[in-house]
Enzyme design. Structure first.
Site, PDB file in Angstrom:
ATOM      1  N   ALA A  18       0.845  -1.204   0.000  1.00 21.85           N
ATOM      2  CA  ALA A  18       0.000   0.000   0.000  1.00 21.85           C
ATOM      3  C   ALA A  18       0.878   1.252   0.000  1.00 21.85           C
ATOM      4  CB  ALA A  18      -0.935  -0.005   1.204  1.00 21.85           C
ATOM      5  N   ASP A  19       1.923   1.210   0.786  1.00 18.64           N
ATOM      6  CA  ASP A  19       2.815   2.374   0.857  1.00 18.64           C
ATOM      7  C   ASP A  19       3.517   2.632  -0.485  1.00 18.64           C
ATOM      8  OD1 ASP A  19       2.204   2.931   3.476  1.00 18.64           O
ATOM      9  OD2 ASP A  19       3.946   1.891   4.306  1.00 18.64           O
ATOM     10  N   TYR A  20       3.947   1.579  -1.138  1.00 21.27           N
ATOM     11  CA  TYR A  20       4.579   1.771  -2.455  1.00 21.27           C
ATOM     12  C   TYR A  20       3.595   2.361  -3.459  1.00 21.27           C
ATOM     13  CZ  TYR A  20       9.118  -0.429  -1.645  1.00 21.27           C
ATOM     14  OH  TYR A  20      10.389  -0.701  -1.213  1.00 21.27           O
TER      15      TYR A  20
END
Lengths: 413, 381
Positions: free
Chosen positions: B171-173
């Site tokens: 999700a962060d990427y």
């Protein structure tokens, strides 16, 4: 204020998901995107709408197509012969960007490789989005959506605790390549503004997605250790998992990264003493006793709904989030409040809701300007207004079947 | 040829993954990225995995990867002096990347209204799970929460096993990549108009529409199955264990004949149970049994290469070892060796896309505060 990509014209030869999603985002943010389909080879997503073939213009009613192709024009042109090729090169001479995601040898075989198009327009940014890239020993291998993520390393990192590798829930590489396309094209436009020259840009889908496994690649190359999947847990922090909620197949995630968050969690679930329990008093202890801790948390979560647990915990300062289903995403109060879903009307498909452009740019806001085009809807605009072809040449294109206003439906059962 | 983002001055007060990945792309393509770290360093320095398993803020693979080519300065933004020096950096910056919770940034007095008054041409890129407004904007979050709230978790894993997070910080990427693309649009507009703006990227909002056809089918047709399908969308789209790993099969109708040829099973191609995609769907379990039995006899790289030559879509699940030894990736130069003064040499993936061979030039990640003298020393006072 003018949209960020106002005045940028894009020739879009892409099909299915990765390319069309990316060029749609270019369209969302202001580019004039001209989607080229062939009379005998339309975008496959037109066929995947689950619309009965007996319905009028069924191929214009595919929501899967219409979500990924709004904010574009449609031009139905067959590229396989000299007439089509010449017409496309003429369109390229009036454009800023070309995007294609054919198999690696197709554009060259059509006489539309980079050299040919560059000759027609030296300032054009030519973007290829192949699975493997245009060079290398695997360049001609067939790779579809689920293969791309396998080749990127992401699948080998995913899975239940110490279990077999697990695919993602969707063709992950596709929308990530589409998202990257916008940044790649913007970067190329900046370069062109400085040099005055076009360029060849190659976005290999497996390489773009491999970037999302980067720290694991660095780790392996430094340490030589293959680490098995760890499910929903975290290598360092605990608790970090998804827990059962009231209802069928409903879940809530909780992930504490600090002592304060863990202490707040203990209080919020009515067990403040847990924070001082030697099994859980430090993050190291919690990692060692994670099964016991997860069982305690799970007993609390199972007694309430996933949203309810999330709100109770968030009010106490604990990172928690409901595991949302598709219907829940579309009714989620937060996404609604941000205008993530917006009513949309299409002349053939009617009115429903689709996703708004995702990024909010305060000074140059955008909105959906046009529904997805029907097949060949803008042939007249492209032939007369853009290319300014004489009527005799236009008639020749139609007679030869190189341009058509209706698709050959028999080829797309 | 110069790099495409040359001349762009970027500040990053991003921690962990999302904002740092955005900054990594900026610096990779030629921008100068100054990462402002708290005195104890970005939290990713404390996460590892570390070289040889020995904790060291300079050898965390997470930090090393996400911060290639950046400059590091240390400032305590909560102190008056630190904040003032930061505002001086903002004056001459083109871009600021950040991933603070909105209320935490306001508490530091570093919200967009304040910063745009200091520098009206600033492009400020904010990337958080929930974005800058809405009822959850100030909720606590991290990768797991975003993965759940963005809808990808529910559809991942098996029905019995329950929803599953993908490996790493997916999700962060996604947030970082979206932030870069959105931010670059604002950079183009700023260079055209001479005015900056605030770019609001919500990871949840970026993720939610991307569930293959899930949203279109539900929103337009009211159809939603609600099932997780594990490793098999169908027998002919799935992952099968092989002798030394796992194979991924993804067969469209046109691939059936070449596939049967490649695996040496012409009998399957002529078997009426499997003659069409509809028939293969109808006899899904029988076909799956055939595939399990076949895959177990194969080794991953030989069958992958045979399938490639025979134009059959059979890939294999690449481990990290497979990636750094891939003949294809090595020939293309998309796994690069970078030497770091403390961590030594390691393999790094990149670039994400090619714009000529000189466009992407990542250097090693900075030591904590390595550029304090160079960057902060030139400030007035």
């Amino acid at each position: 204020m003018a949209m960020p990509l106002a005045g940028v014209r894009v020739v879009d030869l892409t099909m299915v998901w990765a390319g069309p999603f990316g060029t749609r985002m270019l369209g969302d943010y202001g580019a004039e995107v001209i989607k080229v389909e062939a009379p005998r080879q339309w975008d496959l997503l037109r066929s995947l709408g689950l619309i009965p073939r007996s319905e009028h213009h069924w191929y214009n009613r595919s929501a899967y197509f219409n979500h990924n192709n709004r904010d574009k024009y449609a031009f139905a042109l067959d590229l396989s012969g000299e007439l089509g090729r010449r017409t496309l090169l003429k369109l390229c001479s009036l454009s800023d960007v070309l995007v294609e995601n054919f198999r690696s040898d197709v554009m060259d075989n059509l006489g539309l490789g980079y050299e040919a198009v560059h000759e027609a327009n030296p300032q054009l940014i030519y973007v290829s989005m192949p699975g493997h890239g245009k060079t290398g020993p695997e360049k001609d291998y067939v790779a579809y959506g689920s293969n791309v993520e396998q080749l990127s390393g992401i699948v080998s990192l995913s899975g239940y605790d110490n279990d077999e590798p697990m695919k993602t829930g969707f063709s992950y590489g596709d929308p990530m390549a589409g998202t990257a396309l916008v940044g790649a094209v913007a970067t190329a436009l900046r370069q062109r503004a400085r040099t005055g020259e076009g360029m060849y840009l190659e976005l290999a889908q497996r390489e773009n997605l491999m970037m999302f496994a980067g720290e694991h690649i660095v780790d392996y190359s430094m340490n030589g250790i293959t680490r098995p999947p760890i499910g929903n847990r975290h290598a360092v922090c605990a608790p970090h998992n998804r827990y059962p909620s009231a209802g069928e197949d409903r879940w809530v995630t909780i992930a504490c990264e600090t002592e304060e968050q863990f202490q707040a969690l203990c209080k919020a679930i009515g067990q403040p003493d847990l924070a001082a329990d030697p099994r859980f008093a430090t993050n190291t202890a919690r990692k060692a006793n994670e099964d016991a801790l997860d069982a305690i948390i799970g007993r609390w979560t199972a007694a309430r709904g996933h949203y309810e647990a999330m709100h109770i915990l968030q009010r106490a300062g604990v990172p928690a989030g409901a595991v949302l289903t598709i219907p829940e995403l579309m009714s989620d109060p937060h996404l609604r409040s941000r205008g993530a879903w917006t009513p949309h009307t299409h002349p053939d498909a009617g009115t429903w809701e689709m996703e708004a452009p995702p990024w909010k740019l305060s000074r140059t806001p955008v909105h959906i300007r046009m529904p997805a085009p029907g097949f060949g809807q803008h042939n007249g605009y492209v032939l007369r207004e853009l290319l300014q072809l004489p009527e005799s040449e236009i008639a020749e294109l139609y007679t030869a079947g190189v341009v058509a206003d209706s698709p050959d439906e028999t080829l797309h059962q | 040829m110069s790099q495409p983002l040359e001349g762009l001055r970027v500040l990053e007060i991003g921690t962990f993954v999302s904002a740092p990945y955005c900054g990594k792309l900026f610096t990779g393509y030629g921008a100068e990225v100054v990462k402002v770290e708290p005195p104890e360093g970005d939290i990713s320095r404390a996460h590892g995995p570390f070289k040889d398993g020995i904790p060291n803020p300079e050898t965390s693979s997470l930090f090393l990867y996400l911060n290639t080519g950046k400059k590091s300065v240390t400032l305590d933004l909560a102190s008056p002096g630190g904040r003032e020096r930061f505002l001086q950096l903002v004056e001459s910056a083109d871009v600021l990347i950040e991933n603070y919770r909105p209320k935490d940034l306001r508490a530091l007095g570093l919200d967009y209204a304040t910063l745009s008054a200091v520098n009206p041409q600033l492009v400020m890129i904010s990337v958080t799970t929930f974005g800058q407004d809405g009822p959850y904007a100030d909720y606590e979050s991290n990768n797991l929460i975003a993965f759940a709230m963005g809808g990808q978790m529910f559809i991942t894993g098996t029905q019995d096993g329950g929803p599953l997070k993908n490996g790493g910080y997916q999700a962060d990427y996604q947030g970082g990549l979206n932030a870069f693309s959105a931010g670059m649009l604002a950079v183009l507009a700023a260079e055209r108009d001479g005015a900056g703006q605030h770019v609001d990227v919500s990871i949840q909002q970026c993720m939610a529409p991307l569930l293959e056809a899930g949203i279109p089918y539900y929103s337009y047709l009211g159809r939603w199955g609600g099932q997780r399908r594990g490793n098999h969308m169908a027998s002919f789209i799935g992952i099968y264990p092989c002798a030394d790993g796992h194979l991924g099969v993804h067969l469209m109708p046109r691939n059936w004949k070449p596939f049967c040829d490649v695996i040496g099973r012409p009998d399957l191609a002529t078997d009426p149970r499997f003659a069409t995609q509809a028939a293969r769907t109808q006899h899904n379990d029988e076909l799956m049994a055939e595939f399990y039995a076949w895959a177990a006899t194969e080794e991953k790289r030989p069958i992958y290469e045979r399938a490639g030559a025979g134009r059959a879509p059979i890939a294999f699940v690449h481990t990290m070892e497979d990636l750094i030894t891939s003949p294809h990736l090595l020939e293309r130069g998309s796994i690069q060796r970078i030497t770091h003064p403390v961590a030594g040499e390691a393999a790094y993936p990149g670039p994400p896309w090619w714009m000529g061979s000189a466009a992407w030039s990542p250097g090693p990640a900075p030591l904590l505060g390595q550029h304090n003298a160079e960057i902060l020393g030139s400030l007035s006072r």
